[in-house]
Design a protein around this motif. Structure first.
Motif, PDB file in Angstrom:
ATOM      1  N   GLU A  67       0.821  -1.206   0.000  1.00  0.00           N
ATOM      2  CA  GLU A  67       0.000   0.000   0.000  1.00  0.00           C
ATOM      3  C   GLU A  67       0.858   1.260   0.000  1.00  0.00           C
ATOM      4  O   GLU A  67       0.516   2.253  -0.661  1.00  0.00           O
ATOM      5  CB  GLU A  67      -0.944  -0.016   1.195  1.00  0.00           C
ATOM      6  CG  GLU A  67      -2.024  -1.075   1.087  1.00  0.00           C
ATOM      7  CD  GLU A  67      -2.839  -1.242   2.363  1.00  0.00           C
ATOM      8  OE1 GLU A  67      -3.820  -2.003   2.328  1.00  0.00           O
ATOM      9  OE2 GLU A  67      -2.493  -0.623   3.392  1.00  0.00           O
ATOM     10  N   ARG A  68       1.958   1.247   0.742  1.00  0.00           N
ATOM     11  CA  ARG A  68       2.837   2.422   0.770  1.00  0.00           C
ATOM     12  C   ARG A  68       3.498   2.648  -0.587  1.00  0.00           C
ATOM     13  O   ARG A  68       3.630   3.780  -1.042  1.00  0.00           O
ATOM     14  CB  ARG A  68       3.863   2.278   1.899  1.00  0.00           C
ATOM     15  CG  ARG A  68       3.209   2.397   3.266  1.00  0.00           C
ATOM     16  CD  ARG A  68       4.091   1.935   4.425  1.00  0.00           C
ATOM     17  NE  ARG A  68       3.262   1.708   5.620  1.00  0.00           N
ATOM     18  CZ  ARG A  68       3.696   1.230   6.766  1.00  0.00           C
ATOM     19  NH1 ARG A  68       4.983   0.908   6.911  1.00  0.00           N
ATOM     20  NH2 ARG A  68       2.868   1.059   7.782  1.00  0.00           N
ATOM     21  N   LEU A  69       3.902   1.572  -1.220  1.00  0.00           N
ATOM     22  CA  LEU A  69       4.471   1.685  -2.568  1.00  0.00           C
ATOM     23  C   LEU A  69       3.411   2.160  -3.557  1.00  0.00           C
ATOM     24  O   LEU A  69       3.672   3.020  -4.403  1.00  0.00           O
ATOM     25  CB  LEU A  69       5.044   0.341  -3.013  1.00  0.00           C
ATOM     26  CG  LEU A  69       5.546   0.281  -4.460  1.00  0.00           C
ATOM     27  CD1 LEU A  69       6.617   1.332  -4.717  1.00  0.00           C
ATOM     28  CD2 LEU A  69       6.080  -1.126  -4.777  1.00  0.00           C
ATOM     29  N   THR A  70       2.214   1.615  -3.464  1.00  0.00           N
ATOM     30  CA  THR A  70       1.128   1.997  -4.372  1.00  0.00           C
ATOM     31  C   THR A  70       0.836   3.489  -4.290  1.00  0.00           C
ATOM     32  O   THR A  70       0.751   4.176  -5.318  1.00  0.00           O
ATOM     33  CB  THR A  70      -0.151   1.206  -4.041  1.00  0.00           C
ATOM     34  OG1 THR A  70       0.069  -0.176  -4.306  1.00  0.00           O
ATOM     35  CG2 THR A  70      -1.335   1.700  -4.877  1.00  0.00           C
ATOM     36  N   GLY A  71       0.674   4.005  -3.067  1.00  0.00           N
ATOM     37  CA  GLY A  71       0.366   5.427  -2.911  1.00  0.00           C
ATOM     38  C   GLY A  71       1.473   6.320  -3.428  1.00  0.00           C
ATOM     39  O   GLY A  71       1.219   7.344  -4.086  1.00  0.00           O
ATOM     40  N   PHE A  72       2.714   5.943  -3.156  1.00  0.00           N
ATOM     41  CA  PHE A  72       3.881   6.744  -3.573  1.00  0.00           C
ATOM     42  C   PHE A  72       4.048   6.730  -5.087  1.00  0.00           C
ATOM     43  O   PHE A  72       4.183   7.771  -5.725  1.00  0.00           O
ATOM     44  CB  PHE A  72       5.129   6.182  -2.894  1.00  0.00           C
ATOM     45  CG  PHE A  72       6.331   7.089  -2.935  1.00  0.00           C
ATOM     46  CD1 PHE A  72       6.360   8.269  -2.217  1.00  0.00           C
ATOM     47  CD2 PHE A  72       7.454   6.731  -3.681  1.00  0.00           C
ATOM     48  CE1 PHE A  72       7.480   9.090  -2.232  1.00  0.00           C
ATOM     49  CE2 PHE A  72       8.571   7.548  -3.716  1.00  0.00           C
ATOM     50  CZ  PHE A  72       8.589   8.735  -2.990  1.00  0.00           C
ATOM     51  N   LYS A  73       4.003   5.526  -5.676  1.00  0.00           N
ATOM     52  CA  LYS A  73       4.216   5.389  -7.125  1.00  0.00           C
ATOM     53  C   LYS A  73       3.069   5.968  -7.931  1.00  0.00           C
ATOM     54  O   LYS A  73       3.281   6.624  -8.960  1.00  0.00           O
ATOM     55  CB  LYS A  73       4.410   3.910  -7.471  1.00  0.00           C
ATOM     56  CG  LYS A  73       4.819   3.658  -8.924  1.00  0.00           C
ATOM     57  CD  LYS A  73       5.094   2.191  -9.157  1.00  0.00           C
ATOM     58  CE  LYS A  73       5.638   1.970 -10.568  1.00  0.00           C
ATOM     59  NZ  LYS A  73       4.732   2.452 -11.629  1.00  0.00           N
ATOM     60  N   ARG A  74       1.841   5.731  -7.463  1.00  0.00           N
ATOM     61  CA  ARG A  74       0.675   6.218  -8.203  1.00  0.00           C
ATOM     62  C   ARG A  74       0.705   7.742  -8.327  1.00  0.00           C
ATOM     63  O   ARG A  74       0.377   8.301  -9.382  1.00  0.00           O
ATOM     64  CB  ARG A  74      -0.604   5.764  -7.502  1.00  0.00           C
ATOM     65  CG  ARG A  74      -1.886   6.195  -8.220  1.00  0.00           C
ATOM     66  CD  ARG A  74      -3.100   5.862  -7.369  1.00  0.00           C
ATOM     67  NE  ARG A  74      -3.255   4.425  -7.206  1.00  0.00           N
ATOM     68  CZ  ARG A  74      -4.053   3.874  -6.300  1.00  0.00           C
ATOM     69  NH1 ARG A  74      -4.736   4.635  -5.458  1.00  0.00           N
ATOM     70  NH2 ARG A  74      -4.151   2.559  -6.227  1.00  0.00           N
ATOM     71  N   TYR A  75       1.119   8.411  -7.254  1.00  0.00           N
ATOM     72  CA  TYR A  75       1.178   9.874  -7.285  1.00  0.00           C
ATOM     73  C   TYR A  75       2.120  10.348  -8.384  1.00  0.00           C
ATOM     74  O   TYR A  75       1.774  11.237  -9.190  1.00  0.00           O
ATOM     75  CB  TYR A  75       1.640  10.420  -5.934  1.00  0.00           C
ATOM     76  CG  TYR A  75       1.738  11.930  -5.886  1.00  0.00           C
ATOM     77  CD1 TYR A  75       0.674  12.704  -5.432  1.00  0.00           C
ATOM     78  CD2 TYR A  75       2.888  12.591  -6.317  1.00  0.00           C
ATOM     79  CE1 TYR A  75       0.748  14.091  -5.411  1.00  0.00           C
ATOM     80  CE2 TYR A  75       2.973  13.975  -6.292  1.00  0.00           C
ATOM     81  CZ  TYR A  75       1.911  14.716  -5.837  1.00  0.00           C
ATOM     82  OH  TYR A  75       1.999  16.097  -5.821  1.00  0.00           O
ATOM     83  N   PHE A  76       3.319   9.761  -8.440  1.00  0.00           N
ATOM     84  CA  PHE A  76       4.291  10.206  -9.443  1.00  0.00           C
ATOM     85  C   PHE A  76       3.926   9.731 -10.842  1.00  0.00           C
ATOM     86  O   PHE A  76       4.244  10.408 -11.834  1.00  0.00           O
ATOM     87  CB  PHE A  76       5.704   9.742  -9.052  1.00  0.00           C
ATOM     88  CG  PHE A  76       6.298  10.547  -7.929  1.00  0.00           C
ATOM     89  CD1 PHE A  76       6.652  11.874  -8.125  1.00  0.00           C
ATOM     90  CD2 PHE A  76       6.474   9.992  -6.672  1.00  0.00           C
ATOM     91  CE1 PHE A  76       7.192  12.640  -7.094  1.00  0.00           C
ATOM     92  CE2 PHE A  76       7.002  10.741  -5.634  1.00  0.00           C
ATOM     93  CZ  PHE A  76       7.371  12.078  -5.839  1.00  0.00           C
ATOM     94  N   ASP A  77       3.236   8.597 -10.951  1.00  0.00           N
ATOM     95  CA  ASP A  77       2.738   8.160 -12.264  1.00  0.00           C
ATOM     96  C   ASP A  77       1.795   9.201 -12.840  1.00  0.00           C
ATOM     97  O   ASP A  77       1.836   9.494 -14.051  1.00  0.00           O
ATOM     98  CB  ASP A  77       2.000   6.820 -12.133  1.00  0.00           C
ATOM     99  CG  ASP A  77       2.945   5.636 -11.990  1.00  0.00           C
ATOM    100  OD1 ASP A  77       4.151   5.800 -12.255  1.00  0.00           O
ATOM    101  OD2 ASP A  77       2.477   4.547 -11.595  1.00  0.00           O
TER     102      ASP A  77
END
Length: 329
Positions: A196-206
């Motif tokens: 979940e932490r990776l998802t939130g971080f990566k999705r924002y920059f995507d």
């Protein structure tokens, strides 16, 4: 010569009350008059009477025992969590039966300990509980509550920090600071918290059409230190780094300094959890503070009043705590 254990019937006889009254005095939440309570406690103290909580629980089908299964006891976050659970459960009349799981997945023999002591519920933190064991516990009418993690394949209740929202906020902070080279150091890949932490971080920059670098760690200081140092040594650049937990972030922080970069001037670092050592003067780590007390209260609410729970998965918000590893703006 061993001293004979004082029985409830002896206390009842000397206090001139029934044995059931003695039982109610030592049962949290049971109805008993103050006069009777004082009489019983006076005699119990005089005789040094200690009720057999397990036997009483088996008779009443209520042990006031809650099982807690935990793997990463070396992680200060879970050490602090266990202390808070123990304190808060004690305040409402429950005792804790703690099992330190030696494997990623809780084993049958570990579950047997909970079954043998007839626990009323099991709280699982960072370990994995197979669907087969969940079914077995369900048949035994022992609810399982997940703390700081979720399992979409399970019907268990869960209480966790809103990891995706937290990671999104951290990403936004780095973006607003103008950083182009953003790095995420992961924890164990199969854990819901890491995902979940990776998802939130990566999705924002995507969404900003920006790439991030991901370093695959395991939530430990040693691996985070080694991998971060090797990452920099390979010629790759870091302007902002987000560690999947504080221990990981602290390992990366020391590696960055050892490489000769300044924090926060060259690299800003943010962790996750807000463990006590994050605020130590030598660290002063900026981090996302998990509301442990509120999360523990959420679990206890499920234990004591399951009918009040609307959502099976409860998400508790936290907040960004800025210290000296980020630039205060």
């Amino acid at each position: 010569m061993s001293r004979q254990r004082v029985s409830a019937s002896q206390v009842a006889k000397l206090a001139n009350v029934s044995q059931s009254t003695v039982s109610r005095v030592f049962t949290p939440g049971a109805s008993v008059s103050e006069k009777a309570r004082k009489k019983v406690m006076a005699v119990a103290n005089e005789l040094n009477y200690k009720p057999n909580a397990l036997a009483r629980g088996l008779i009443m089908n209520k042990t006031n025992l809650v099982g807690i299964a935990m793997k990463a006891v070396q992680n200060p976050f879970y050490h602090e969590t266990l202390a808070i659970f123990t304190k808060k459960l004690k305040e409402i009349g429950y005792s804790v039966l703690f099992v330190n799981s030696e494997n990623e997945e809780i084993q049958q023999e570990e579950i047997n300990q909970f079954l043998e002591y007839n626990v009323e519920a099991i709280i699982v933190t960072d370990a994995i509980l197979s669907s087969g064991l969940v079914d077995k516990l369900s048949k035994a009418q022992i609810p399982v509550i997940l703390f700081n993690r979720r399992d979409e394949s399970s019907d268990s209740y869960s209480v966790t920090c809103d990891n995706i929202n937290a990671a999104t906020n951290i990403a936004d902070y780095f973006y607003q600071r103008g950083h182009k080279h953003n790095v995420f150091i992961s924890g164990l890949l199969n854990t819901s918290t890491n995902q979940e932490r990776l998802t939130g971080f990566k999705r924002y920059f995507d969404e900003k059409n920006m790439e991030i670098d991901v370093i695959h760690g395991d939530y430990t200081y040693e691996k985070a230190y080694h991998l971060t140092y090797e990452f920099l040594k390979s010629g790759k650049k870091i302007e902002a780094l987000f560690g999947a937990n504080d221990v990981t972030a602290l390992g990366a922080l020391d590696a960055i300094k050892a490489y000769g970069l300044s924090v926060p001037e060259d690299v800003e670092v943010i962790g996750f959890d807000d463990i006590k050592m994050a605020s130590w003067p030598n660290n002063n780590l900026s981090t996302w503070s998990q509301p442990i007390e509120e999360m523990v209260d959420g679990v206890i609410n499920i234990l004591t009043d399951p009918n009040s729970v609307v959502e099976r998965d409860q998400y508790i918000q936290g907040n960004l705590v800025k210290r000296k590893t980020t630039v205060h703006t």
